[in-house]
Design a protein around this motif. Structure first.
Motif, short mmCIF file in Angstrom:
data_model
loop_
_atom_site.label_atom_id
_atom_site.label_comp_id
_atom_site.label_asym_id
_atom_site.label_seq_id
_atom_site.Cartn_x
_atom_site.Cartn_y
_atom_site.Cartn_z
N THR A 1 0.86 -1.18 0.00
CA THR A 1 0.00 0.00 0.00
C THR A 1 0.89 1.23 0.00
OG1 THR A 1 -0.13 0.24 2.41
CG2 THR A 1 -1.70 -1.27 1.35
N GLU B 1 -9.59 11.74 1.25
CA GLU B 1 -9.96 10.45 0.68
C GLU B 1 -9.91 10.51 -0.85
OE1 GLU B 1 -10.52 7.68 2.04
OE2 GLU B 1 -11.05 8.03 4.14
N PRO B 2 -9.48 9.43 -1.50
CA PRO B 2 -9.49 9.40 -2.98
C PRO B 2 -10.92 9.31 -3.50
CG PRO B 2 -8.84 7.27 -2.09
CD PRO B 2 -8.93 8.20 -0.92
N HIS C 1 -3.86 2.87 0.54
CA HIS C 1 -3.17 3.30 1.75
C HIS C 1 -4.09 4.20 2.57
CE1 HIS C 1 0.69 3.64 3.89
NE2 HIS C 1 0.33 4.87 4.18
N ASN D 1 -3.29 7.09 -4.70
CA ASN D 1 -3.39 6.25 -3.50
C ASN D 1 -3.65 4.80 -3.88
OD1 ASN D 1 -4.12 4.95 -1.09
ND2 ASN D 1 -4.93 6.84 -0.22
N TRP D 2 -2.69 3.94 -3.54
CA TRP D 2 -2.86 2.49 -3.73
C TRP D 2 -3.32 1.84 -2.42
CZ3 TRP D 2 1.65 4.73 -5.88
CH2 TRP D 2 1.77 4.65 -7.27
N ALA E 1 2.69 11.41 -3.95
CA ALA E 1 2.21 12.79 -3.89
C ALA E 1 3.17 13.73 -4.59
CB ALA E 1 2.01 13.22 -2.44
N LEU F 1 -2.35 13.59 -5.54
CA LEU F 1 -2.19 12.33 -4.82
C LEU F 1 -2.60 11.15 -5.70
CD1 LEU F 1 -3.87 13.46 -1.48
CD2 LEU F 1 -1.43 13.21 -1.86
N ALA G 1 -5.71 7.28 3.97
CA ALA G 1 -5.71 8.62 3.40
C ALA G 1 -5.08 9.62 4.36
CB ALA G 1 -7.14 9.04 3.07
N ILE H 1 1.13 5.81 -1.02
CA ILE H 1 0.61 7.08 -1.53
C ILE H 1 1.76 7.80 -2.23
CG2 ILE H 1 -0.28 9.37 -0.97
CD1 ILE H 1 -1.87 8.20 1.24
N PHE I 1 0.92 12.45 6.41
CA PHE I 1 0.90 11.10 5.84
C PHE I 1 1.33 10.12 6.94
CE2 PHE I 1 1.75 14.05 2.39
CZ PHE I 1 0.92 13.60 1.37
N PRO J 1 -5.37 3.17 -9.36
CA PRO J 1 -5.76 4.43 -8.71
C PRO J 1 -5.76 5.60 -9.68
CG PRO J 1 -3.51 3.88 -8.15
CD PRO J 1 -4.04 2.71 -8.91
#
Length: 329
Positions: A202, A236-237, A220, A217-218, A206, A215, A222, A204, A269, A254
Motif C-alpha cells: 500500500t 480520501e481518494p 493506503h 493512493n494504492w 504525492a 495524490l 488517506a 501514496i 501522511f 488508482p
C-alpha cells in the motif's frame, strides 16, 4: 560471596554454605571478562579455605568436592564469558551493517523543500531494529516536490527487501517522468516484476505544486489535511483502489486527485501502524482527535509530541511499524 561468608559465620559451624560460593564466578560471567571471571573464581577458592576450617571440613571428602565444584564452575563460567563476548562483538557488527542499510534504504528526508517544512517520525515494531516494512522518501524534482509513503505486506527481511525495491523504483521514476501518473505507472511495472505470491504494497504518491497536492493512493490510509483555520479533513481518494501487486485489472488502478494546500496548511501522511495501534482495552489510537498536537511552531517537535502520545496510548512497544510524514506550507 561476601554475603555467603557472612551468613556462614553468622550461623556457626553447624551449617555449611561453602557451595554457594560458586555463585561468584557464575554471575561474573554474565557481564565480566574472562580474566575477571577467573579472578572471581580464585577469590571463591581463597574464601573456601578459611570457611572450611571454620566449619571443621578441612581434609574431608565433602570439602574436596566443594573445591572441585568451584574450579569446574569457574572454568565453565570462563567459557560462557568468552562465548558471550564473541556474540556481543558479532551483534555490534550486525548493528553497524543495519545502520548502514538504514542510511541507504531510509535516507534522512530534507527538513525544508521549497516553501515547505518537513518532519518525519519512524518507529519500528522490533526494539532491536531500525528499519522494517514501512517506507518513505521525499525528492525535490524539476516538476516539484514529490514524496512516497508506503507499507509492505509482511514483516522481517522479506519486507525490508521489498521496501528497498519500492524505494528504488520511486527514486528512478520520480526524476525521469514529468507527469505524476507516469511515475505511478513506471513504479507499478517495476514493483510488480519483483513481487511474488500474495505480496502487495500500500502506498501514496504525492506531488506538491503551487497551492495544491496531487495524490495517487494504492489502498493506503488517506492523509489528514490540517487547515490554517484549525479545520481537519481526510483527503480520501474519489475511488477506492487496491494495493500495488493486486492491480490485475485496469479499473482497479488508482486515479490521481488534487487537494488544496495553501500557506499555513499541513498534511500528515502515515502508515496503518499508527491508526491500528491499540491500548490495553483494545481501543484504536484516535489520530483524528490528536491533531491539535501538531500546532506547534516547529513541525518536528510537533510530530515528536504526536509520537509520544501514540506510545503513551499503547503503553508499550508497537505491534507494527509506524511512520509519519508531516508537510507544512
Amino acid at each position: 560471596m561476601a554475603a555467603v561468608a557472612f551468613i556462614d559465620l553468622l550461623n556457626g559451624p553447624t551449617l555449611g554454605f561453602l557451595s554457594l560460593l560458586t555463585l561468584g564466578p557464575t554471575f561474573a560471567s554474565v557481564s565480566g571478562s574472562v580474566r575477571r571471571t577467573a579472578l572471581v573464581g580464585g577469590i571463591a577458592l581463597a574464601l573456601s579455605v578459611p570457611l572450611a576450617a571454620y566449619n571443621h571440613m578441612l581434609g574431608r571428602t565433602q570439602n574436596y568436592v566443594i573445591l572441585t565444584t568451584i574450579v569446574a564452575i569457574t572454568g565453565a563460567s570462563m567459557l560462557a564469558s568468552r562465548l558471550r563476548i564473541e556474540r556481543e562483538r558479532e551483534l555490534a557488527n550486525v548493528r553497524l551493517v543495519a545502520e548502514a542499510a538504514q542510511r541507504v534504504l531510509l535516507r534522512p528526508v530534507p527538513r525544508q523543500a521549497g516553501n515547505m517544512r518537513i518532519a518525519l517520525s519512524y518507529t519500528s515494531a522490533a526494539a532491536e531494529a531500525q528499519i522494517g516494512g514501512d517506507l518513505y522518501e521525499v525528492a525535490t524534482t524539476p516538476q516539484g516536490v514529490r514524496l512516497l509513503i508506503g507499507d509492505v505486506q509482511g514483516k522481517g527481511l522479506d519486507a525490508v527487501e521489498t521496501a528497498a525495491w519500492v524505494l528504488g523504483a520511486f527514486r528512478e521514476a520520480a526524476y525521469d517522468k514529468e507527469e505524476l501518473p507516469a511515475v505511478a505507472d513506471q513504479m507499478e511495472t517495476s514493483i510488480i516484476r519483483h513481487l511474488s505470491g500474495e505480496k502487495f504494497v500500500t502506498a501514496i504518491l504525492a506531488e506538491v505544486r503551487h497551492d495544491t497536492v496531487s495524490l495517487i493512493n494504492w489502498g493506503h490510509p488517506a492523509p489528514l489535511v490540517l487547515r490554517r483555520d484549525g479545520t481537519v479533513h481526510v483527503a480520501e481518494p474519489p475511488e477506492e483502489a487496491v494495493p500495488i501487486g493486486l492491480t490485475t485489472f485496469e479499473q482497479t488502478r488508482p486515479k490521481p486527485y488534487e487537494v488544496p494546500f495553501a500557506d499555513g496548511d499541513q498534511i500528515l501522511f502515515y502508515t496503518d501502524g499508527v491508526i491500528e495501534a491499540r491500548d490495553g482495552g483494545g481501543a484504536f489510537y484516535p489520530l483524528g482527535e490528536r491533531t491539535g498536537l501538531l500546532r506547534s511552531e516547529d513541525p518536528q517537535a510537533a510530530l515528536e509530541c504526536l509520537r509520544a502520545d501514540l506510545l503513551q496510548h499503547v503503553g508499550g512497544p508497537l505491534e507494527d511499524d509506524a511512520a509519519m510524514l508531516l508537510l507544512r506550507r
